[in-house]
Design a protein around this motif. Structure first.
Motif, PDB file in Angstrom:
ATOM      1  N   ASP A  72     -13.125  32.470  40.236  1.00 30.79           N
ATOM      2  CA  ASP A  72     -13.898  31.347  39.709  1.00 30.79           C
ATOM      3  C   ASP A  72     -14.175  30.322  40.816  1.00 30.79           C
ATOM      4  O   ASP A  72     -15.285  29.787  40.922  1.00 30.79           O
ATOM      5  CB  ASP A  72     -13.150  30.683  38.560  1.00 30.79           C
ATOM      6  N   PHE A  73     -13.167  30.054  41.621  1.00 32.11           N
ATOM      7  CA  PHE A  73     -13.341  29.128  42.735  1.00 32.11           C
ATOM      8  C   PHE A  73     -14.353  29.677  43.740  1.00 32.11           C
ATOM      9  O   PHE A  73     -15.142  28.929  44.326  1.00 32.11           O
ATOM     10  CB  PHE A  73     -11.997  28.868  43.415  1.00 32.11           C
ATOM     11  N   GLN A  74     -14.353  30.995  43.923  1.00 29.74           N
ATOM     12  CA  GLN A  74     -15.316  31.603  44.840  1.00 29.74           C
ATOM     13  C   GLN A  74     -16.746  31.376  44.366  1.00 29.74           C
ATOM     14  O   GLN A  74     -17.649  31.128  45.184  1.00 29.74           O
ATOM     15  CB  GLN A  74     -15.050  33.108  44.961  1.00 29.74           C
ATOM     16  N   LEU A  75     -16.983  31.440  43.064  1.00 33.67           N
ATOM     17  CA  LEU A  75     -18.325  31.188  42.541  1.00 33.67           C
ATOM     18  C   LEU A  75     -18.769  29.761  42.841  1.00 33.67           C
ATOM     19  O   LEU A  75     -19.931  29.529  43.195  1.00 33.67           O
ATOM     20  CB  LEU A  75     -18.359  31.445  41.032  1.00 33.67           C
ATOM     21  N   MET A  76     -17.849  28.799  42.707  1.00 30.20           N
ATOM     22  CA  MET A  76     -18.192  27.424  43.049  1.00 30.20           C
ATOM     23  C   MET A  76     -18.462  27.280  44.536  1.00 30.20           C
ATOM     24  O   MET A  76     -19.417  26.604  44.949  1.00 30.20           O
ATOM     25  CB  MET A  76     -17.082  26.460  42.619  1.00 30.20           C
ATOM     26  N   MET A  77     -17.642  27.922  45.361  1.00 29.24           N
ATOM     27  CA  MET A  77     -17.848  27.875  46.808  1.00 29.24           C
ATOM     28  C   MET A  77     -19.182  28.503  47.194  1.00 29.24           C
ATOM     29  O   MET A  77     -19.887  28.000  48.084  1.00 29.24           O
ATOM     30  CB  MET A  77     -16.705  28.586  47.524  1.00 29.24           C
TER      31      MET A  77
END
Length: 424
Positions: free
Chosen positions: A191-196
């Protein structure tokens, strides 16, 4: 008769005075009023050739590390009272900051949300890649950008001119419904990767500073360590009040030492609300209950036991383990713990902050952070005597300053890391 009444009256007065004295002593003992303020303990590796390592350069530029940390006199020196006041103050005095909601759809259909907060009266958005400042924040367990402690930090970052993007843990926001059968996990980084991905697409070439709070610190460190090439996008990374090893940390929350079992129940109660809000998505009717032929795991969690759970381990046993398809809690916890990945984080300045009186994090868990900072010259481990869990209130006798110690620590680190990056 009068003499007897006089004697009994004096006894009652003595008894009341004694009770008040004992009560006062208990309050003073519990509030830990006589615990003197101290400078934070700072651990980093010194380079032998006489030059300064990255962590040492950061430490010398953070004046806050040279000062004693003074929590509020009457209640700030007790980890339990700081934790209680933390919830009270954050609930009734939230800062006003406004962000823009963004959504990304994951491969499994989950809708990931994050809020972006822009500094006022700033040209940061239009500045070039060399001067633009961006921060990404991962909140604690079951939290999002709506939490007051997150918004206080966002406000301070905005004042420095940073664009701040805050991840909302999947399922945490009341106005965002799940679109797939899962919620956040302790160490999931997808999920954090999608934001990044969105941040780097929106401002290509820009460097970011990452901040992880409590569970968010575990996610951030795991993210940077599991694929080291991710570090090339970061100027610095901060982890605050995490336990580093979930497999060793969560079982300690089942003990009453330090009232951890009580805090475990409180966090579990919050997580049950998250699960109940999305129960129609997370729980499939029992008639469809089946096992995964490839893993042997039951794919259908137990709703009744999950919603009556009194500990995080119970929720993980009856819900999370099945959603992420692990055969055991031990396997799930080991996979999600950042302690197995810290040694891979060598190319970016790292600040790890914990408090000795944190009621949620047992002190032996901090050995991981100290060992890491002692071994790698890019890492700085800061341990305060007081501060509780994410609270770190500062100043005053009863009413603390509006800016906490940890907010000042993070912003000073951000300035130092940014300066060092520009000098390279």
């Amino acid at each position: 008769m009068d003499a007897l009444l006089t004697f009994l009256s004096s006894c009652n007065l003595f008894s009341c005075a004694s009770s008040l004295l004992v009560g006062l002593v208990c309050v003073v003992w519990f509030a830990n009023v006589y615990s003197p303020p101290e400078r934070p303990r700072v651990v980093y590796k010194k380079v032998k050739d006489g030059t300064s390592g990255v962590a040492e350069k950061v430490a010398t530029r953070c004046n806050i590390l040279m000062e004693k940390y003074f929590p509020p006199l009457l209640w700030g020196r007790s980890g339990h009272l700081q934790a209680h006041m933390y919830g009270f103050i954050c609930r009734f005095f939230p800062p006003q900051v406004n962000g823009q909601r963004h959504r990304r759809v994951a491969a499994d259909g989950a809708t990931i949300t994050f809020d972006v907060f822009y500094p006022q009266l700033s040209t940061n958005c239009e500045s070039n890649d060399e001067t633009r400042r961006i921060a990404v924040v991962i909140p604690g367990i079951g939290n999002g950008s709506d939490r007051p402690y997150v918004r206080v930090l966002v406000r301070e970052m905005n004042r420095l001119g940073y664009i701040v993007s805050v991840l909302n843990h999947l399922g945490a926001l009341e106005d965002e419904m799940l679109t797939s059968r899962r919620i956040f996990t302790y160490g999931g980084t997808d999920d954090f990767q999608l934001m990044m991905d969105w941040v780097l697409e929106r401002w290509p070439g820009s460097m970011v500073i990452g901040v992880g709070l409590s569970m968010g610190g575990n996610v951030l460190m795991k993210y940077l360590g599991e694929k080291p090439n991710r570090q090339r996008h970061f100027v610095g990374a901060v982890s605050v009040c995490q336990g580093y090893n979930i497999a060793k940390g969560l079982p300690t929350l089942m003990n009453w030492a330090g009232l951890r079992r009580l805090y475990n129940y409180h966090v579990t109660k919050h997580l049950r609300k998250v699960v109940r809000r999305h129960s129609d998505v997370l729980f499939v009717p029992p008639v469809e209950r089946r096992d995964d032929s490839s893993t042997g795991c039951c794919l259908i969690p137990d709703m009744e036991r999950t919603l009556s759970a009194t500990s995080l381990m119970e929720i993980d046993t009856h819900l999370q383990r099945h959603l992420v398809k692990f055969n055991s809690l031990e396997e799930y916890y080991e996979q999600d713990s950042c302690c197995h990945y810290l040694h891979n984080i060598t190319d970016v300045p790292v600040l790890l902050v914990n408090a000795q009186d944190d009621p949620l994090v047992a002190e032996f868990l901090l050995e991981t952070a100290e060992d890491y900072a002692s071994t790698f010259s890019n890492a700085l481990f800061v341990l305060t005597k007081h501060g509780s869990h994410l609270a770190f209130f500062e100043g005053g006798i009863l009413i603390p300053n509006t800016v906490t110690w940890i907010d000042r620590m993070i912003t000073q680190f951000m300035k130092a890391a940014d300066e060092i990056h520009r000098e390279i």
